[in-house]
Design an enzyme around this catalytic site. Structure first.
Site, short mmCIF file in Angstrom:
data_model
loop_
_atom_site.label_atom_id
_atom_site.label_comp_id
_atom_site.label_asym_id
_atom_site.label_seq_id
_atom_site.Cartn_x
_atom_site.Cartn_y
_atom_site.Cartn_z
N TYR A 158 0.97 -1.07 0.11
CA TYR A 158 0.14 -0.04 -0.01
C TYR A 158 0.54 1.02 -0.06
CZ TYR A 158 -3.79 3.40 1.53
OH TYR A 158 -4.29 4.43 1.61
N ASP A 253 9.52 2.78 0.37
CA ASP A 253 8.24 3.63 1.19
C ASP A 253 8.19 3.14 2.74
OD1 ASP A 253 5.98 4.31 2.12
OD2 ASP A 253 4.74 3.70 0.79
N LYS A 284 3.56 8.78 9.08
CA LYS A 284 3.22 8.57 10.38
C LYS A 284 4.29 9.19 11.67
CE LYS A 284 0.48 4.79 8.62
NZ LYS A 284 0.47 4.21 6.86
#
Ligand SMILES: *Cc1c(COP(=O)(O)O)cnc(C)c1O
Length: 451
Positions: A158, A253, A284
């Site tokens: 994702y 990522d 995050k």
């Protein structure tokens, strides 16, 4: 082949009937699609009502009615525990000096220096507001830098909800069994090639036939949005070598893993075969719970961004002073002791949950990368998205609801990782493990919804 959007987010009607639906969720659904602002929050795959959070502190989140031990951690940011007083104080002090300027600040330099100091391959960095923006910009930058169009991604990874990345994606896309998203033009995904994760042969073959057209490979440093699926040793280094041979870039990522699994993210614990990604994406933890993310990497690539270069990127709230203050405080506090505490908590918790599942006779594997783990309901470890799909998914909803009713707030999807914080001490882990045998029995008694 997008799934019909109307069938996706409603989830299994059977579970909906089995679990109580709260007044707040009913009210939310009248005014917000599905009652939530991000799909996985809707409990679609486990049924029942999401917990509406009133406040959070340390390892706890609270609804109006009760306290829960939290294993979601805002999906990663809460490394230090919720509402760490030093982070909250930094944000409050920043707020008093103004909420947003649309002009550069010294704090952005300070945060950039903190990241560059931790992650060697980052020579320059740009701050944005969400992980989606970070990967979207990294992809545009890789295309602008190489003059090529094709981007390679892996099934089950994702990278946010940017159009071209919504094919065979993890997280909510996997949770709702959607192969893709409606509303994404065919042309947009034509230049996205999806390969099976951990499949070196597939990568080698693609590069042999189309290497001169590939702008980049984007990969989760260690996938954690289809549950945790560790890369085979040396896989990321192999990807970098393939990219280098053909002039493509490797985009690592680390939105989820960055500053969570170590000081220097997953890259920092993945140097048995050393490699340097060309670009890295963060999110995050870097914002400590505020909307902040970043992309960084090789200076010669990063300098292709406007205003120096031809690749456009901008943001009204980019480098927002409150978010930057939270990021600086969080990274400054996240020292070796914090990472040791988080590792200890994750080990104790995953070991204990596994013991309960074994006692109850539930086939399972703890999928683990540093302090990130998920439970796979299969005896065979998963190395790819196909492996993950093949598990006994139906065991998760009863396991989840048993723990939730014992006051444990955990990810409402078998495709998500568990997040612990430095405030998840021995006593907190023991409280979770007290509730584990009953949850394991519920998982054991579950029967496939399809039969
Ligand atoms: C969460 C996540 C994103 C998207 O970040 P948002 O801030 O939700 O847009 C991208 N990549 C990975 C690996 C993620 O875990």
């Amino acid at each position: 082949m997008p799934a019909p959007p109307s069938s996706a987010p409603t989830g299994p009607p059977r579970s909906r009937r089995r679990y109580h639906v709260s007044d707040l969720f009913t009210r939310a659904q009248r005014v917000i699609p599905g009652g939530v602002d991000s799909p996985v929050r809707a409990f679609g795959s486990v049924g029942g009502s999401p917990v509406f959070i009133d406040r959070a502190s340390g390892p706890f989140v609270y609804s109006r009615e009760r306290q829960y031990i939290d294993l979601v951690g805002s999906w990663g940011p809460a490394l230090l525990g919720h509402a760490h007083p030093v982070v909250v104080d930094a944000v409050q002090r920043a707020a008093e000096r103004g909420l947003s300027f649309g002009a550069p600040t010294e704090a952005e330099i300070e945060l950039a220096e903190l990241v560059i100091d931790r992650v060697d391959p980052v020579e320059k960095i740009r701050f944005v507001s969400t992980g989606t923006e970070a990967t979207m910009t990294a992809i545009r930058l890789a295309r602008g830098f190489t003059g090529r169009d094709i981007v390679v991604k892996f099934a089950g990874c994702y990278h946010g909800h940017e159009d071209s990345m919504l094919v065979a994606a993890g997280s909510g896309v996997a949770t709702f069994g959607m192969s893709s998203s409606a509303g994404v033009p065919k042309g947009t995904v034509e230049d996205t090639v999806v390969l099976p994760y951990n499949d070196r042969e597939a990568v080698t073959q693609l590069f042999a036939s189309h290497g001169d057209r590939i702008a980049a490979i984007i990969t989760e440093a260690a996938p954690a949005n289809m549950g945790v699926v560790p890369p085979e040793p040396g896989f990321n280094a192999f990807l970098k070598a393939e990219c280098e041979k053909s002039g493509a870039l490797l985009i690592l990522d680390e939105v989820l893993t960055g500053f969570r699994v170590s000081r220097a993210g997953f890259w920092g614990i993945d140097q048995a075969t050393p490699y340097e990604p060309d670009l890295l994406c963060f999110g995050k933890v870097i914002g400590g719970g505020m909307p902040l993310a970043a992309l960084g990497g090789r200076a010669d690539v990063m300098d292709h961004l406007a205003p120096l270069g031809p690749v456009y990127q901008a943001g009204t709230l980019s480098g927002n002073p409150l978010a930057t203050a939270a990021g600086i405080a969080t990274l400054t506090l996240a020292d070796d002791e914090v990472y040791a505490a988080v590792d200890r908590a994750a080990n104790a918790l995953s070991d204990g949950l596994s013991r309960s599942l074994t006692s109850a006779g539930v086939a399972h594997t703890i999928q683990k990368v540093g302090s990130l783990f998920s439970i796979l309901f299969s005896d065979d470890p998963a190395g790819s998205y196909d492996d993950v799909i093949a598990q006994d998914q139906f065991r998760y909803a009863p396991f989840f609801h048993s723990l939730l009713s014992s006051g444990i707030h955990l990810p409402p999807s078998v495709f998500e990782a568990y997040f612990v914080s430095a405030t998840h001490d021995e006593e907190i882990i023991a409280r979770i493990l007290d509730a584990a045998p009953e949850a394991a029995r519920a998982a054991a008694e579950a029967s496939s919804a399809r039969t």
